[in-house]
Design a protein around this motif. Structure first.
Motif, short mmCIF file in Angstrom:
data_model
loop_
_atom_site.label_atom_id
_atom_site.label_comp_id
_atom_site.label_asym_id
_atom_site.label_seq_id
_atom_site.Cartn_x
_atom_site.Cartn_y
_atom_site.Cartn_z
N VAL A 49 0.87 -1.17 0.00
CA VAL A 49 0.00 0.00 0.00
C VAL A 49 0.90 1.22 0.00
N LEU A 50 0.70 2.10 -0.98
CA LEU A 50 1.51 3.31 -1.10
C LEU A 50 0.61 4.54 -1.04
N ARG A 51 1.19 5.66 -0.66
CA ARG A 51 0.49 6.96 -0.66
C ARG A 51 1.24 7.89 -1.58
N GLY A 52 0.48 8.60 -2.38
CA GLY A 52 1.07 9.56 -3.31
C GLY A 52 0.64 10.97 -2.99
N GLN A 53 0.84 11.86 -3.95
CA GLN A 53 0.46 13.26 -3.81
C GLN A 53 -0.97 13.40 -3.31
N GLY A 54 -1.17 14.25 -2.33
CA GLY A 54 -2.51 14.50 -1.81
C GLY A 54 -3.12 13.33 -1.07
N GLY A 55 -2.31 12.33 -0.71
CA GLY A 55 -2.82 11.18 0.03
C GLY A 55 -3.44 10.10 -0.82
N GLU A 56 -3.26 10.20 -2.14
CA GLU A 56 -3.81 9.20 -3.05
C GLU A 56 -3.27 7.81 -2.73
N GLU A 57 -4.17 6.85 -2.58
CA GLU A 57 -3.77 5.48 -2.26
C GLU A 57 -3.55 4.67 -3.54
N LEU A 58 -2.55 3.82 -3.49
CA LEU A 58 -2.21 2.92 -4.58
C LEU A 58 -1.92 1.56 -3.94
N VAL A 59 -2.61 0.51 -4.38
CA VAL A 59 -2.43 -0.81 -3.78
C VAL A 59 -2.03 -1.80 -4.87
N ILE A 60 -1.00 -2.57 -4.60
CA ILE A 60 -0.56 -3.67 -5.46
C ILE A 60 -0.67 -4.94 -4.63
N ALA A 61 -1.30 -5.96 -5.20
CA ALA A 61 -1.44 -7.24 -4.50
C ALA A 61 -1.14 -8.37 -5.48
N ALA A 62 -0.69 -9.50 -4.95
CA ALA A 62 -0.38 -10.64 -5.80
C ALA A 62 -0.83 -11.91 -5.10
N ARG A 63 -1.26 -12.88 -5.92
CA ARG A 63 -1.66 -14.17 -5.38
C ARG A 63 -1.32 -15.24 -6.40
N LEU A 64 -1.05 -16.41 -5.90
CA LEU A 64 -0.68 -17.53 -6.76
C LEU A 64 -1.93 -18.20 -7.30
N THR A 65 -1.94 -18.48 -8.61
CA THR A 65 -3.04 -19.21 -9.25
C THR A 65 -2.44 -20.36 -10.05
N ASP A 66 -3.30 -21.20 -10.60
CA ASP A 66 -2.84 -22.30 -11.44
C ASP A 66 -2.17 -21.80 -12.71
N ALA A 67 -2.54 -20.60 -13.16
CA ALA A 67 -2.01 -20.04 -14.41
C ALA A 67 -0.78 -19.17 -14.21
N GLY A 68 -0.40 -18.89 -12.98
CA GLY A 68 0.74 -18.02 -12.69
C GLY A 68 0.42 -17.13 -11.51
N THR A 69 1.19 -16.08 -11.34
CA THR A 69 0.94 -15.13 -10.27
C THR A 69 0.02 -14.04 -10.79
N ALA A 70 -1.13 -13.90 -10.15
CA ALA A 70 -2.09 -12.86 -10.52
C ALA A 70 -1.73 -11.60 -9.74
N VAL A 71 -1.49 -10.52 -10.45
CA VAL A 71 -1.11 -9.25 -9.84
C VAL A 71 -2.20 -8.23 -10.14
N SER A 72 -2.66 -7.53 -9.11
CA SER A 72 -3.66 -6.50 -9.33
C SER A 72 -3.16 -5.19 -8.75
N GLY A 73 -3.59 -4.11 -9.38
CA GLY A 73 -3.25 -2.77 -8.93
C GLY A 73 -4.51 -1.96 -8.85
N SER A 74 -4.70 -1.26 -7.74
CA SER A 74 -5.90 -0.46 -7.54
C SER A 74 -5.51 0.96 -7.17
N THR A 75 -6.10 1.91 -7.86
CA THR A 75 -5.84 3.32 -7.62
C THR A 75 -6.88 4.14 -8.36
N TYR A 76 -6.92 5.41 -8.08
CA TYR A 76 -7.81 6.29 -8.83
C TYR A 76 -7.01 7.23 -9.73
N MET A 77 -5.93 7.80 -9.20
CA MET A 77 -5.18 8.78 -9.97
C MET A 77 -3.92 8.21 -10.64
#
Length: 111
Positions: A49-77
């Protein structure tokens, strides 16, 4: 629904292990400069979980699946930066089972 809502959550499959994805994300987002700089707020074995300019949140998460590592990123800006990070990850190999399943889902061709 506005155009931005499709970019708030992005994901990719990669061949990298979870720990390497999180380490790469930490380096990628904390080394940016200017308005796209982000600072680590929380970090776990499978998320960042990261914070950017103005407190903007940015989240990167990863999980193992049968097809590989699924990586997701969530943010607005930071959607463009998340997309660039995800595109920098090596893709997961295409598994024959997935190819066969995709082919089976296609409609039959009429001769």
């Amino acid at each position: 629904m506005h155009q931005q809502s499709n970019r708030q959550l992005q994901d990719r499959l990669t061949s990298l292990p979870i720990a390497e994805v999180i380490a790469l994300a930490a380096r990628y987002f904390t080394r940016r400069s200017g308005v796209y700089a982000a600072f680590i707020e929380k970090q776990g074995p499978s998320h960042l979980v990261l914070r950017g300019q103005g407190g903007e949140e940015l989240v990167i998460a990863a999980r193992l699946t049968d097809a590989g590592t699924a990586v997701s990123g969530s943010t607005y800006m930071f959607d463009q930066q998340v997309a660039r990070f995800l595109d920098s990850l090596p893709p997961a190999p295409v598994l024959p089972v997935l190819v066969a399943a995709a082919a089976a889902a296609l409609p039959e061709r009429v001769a």
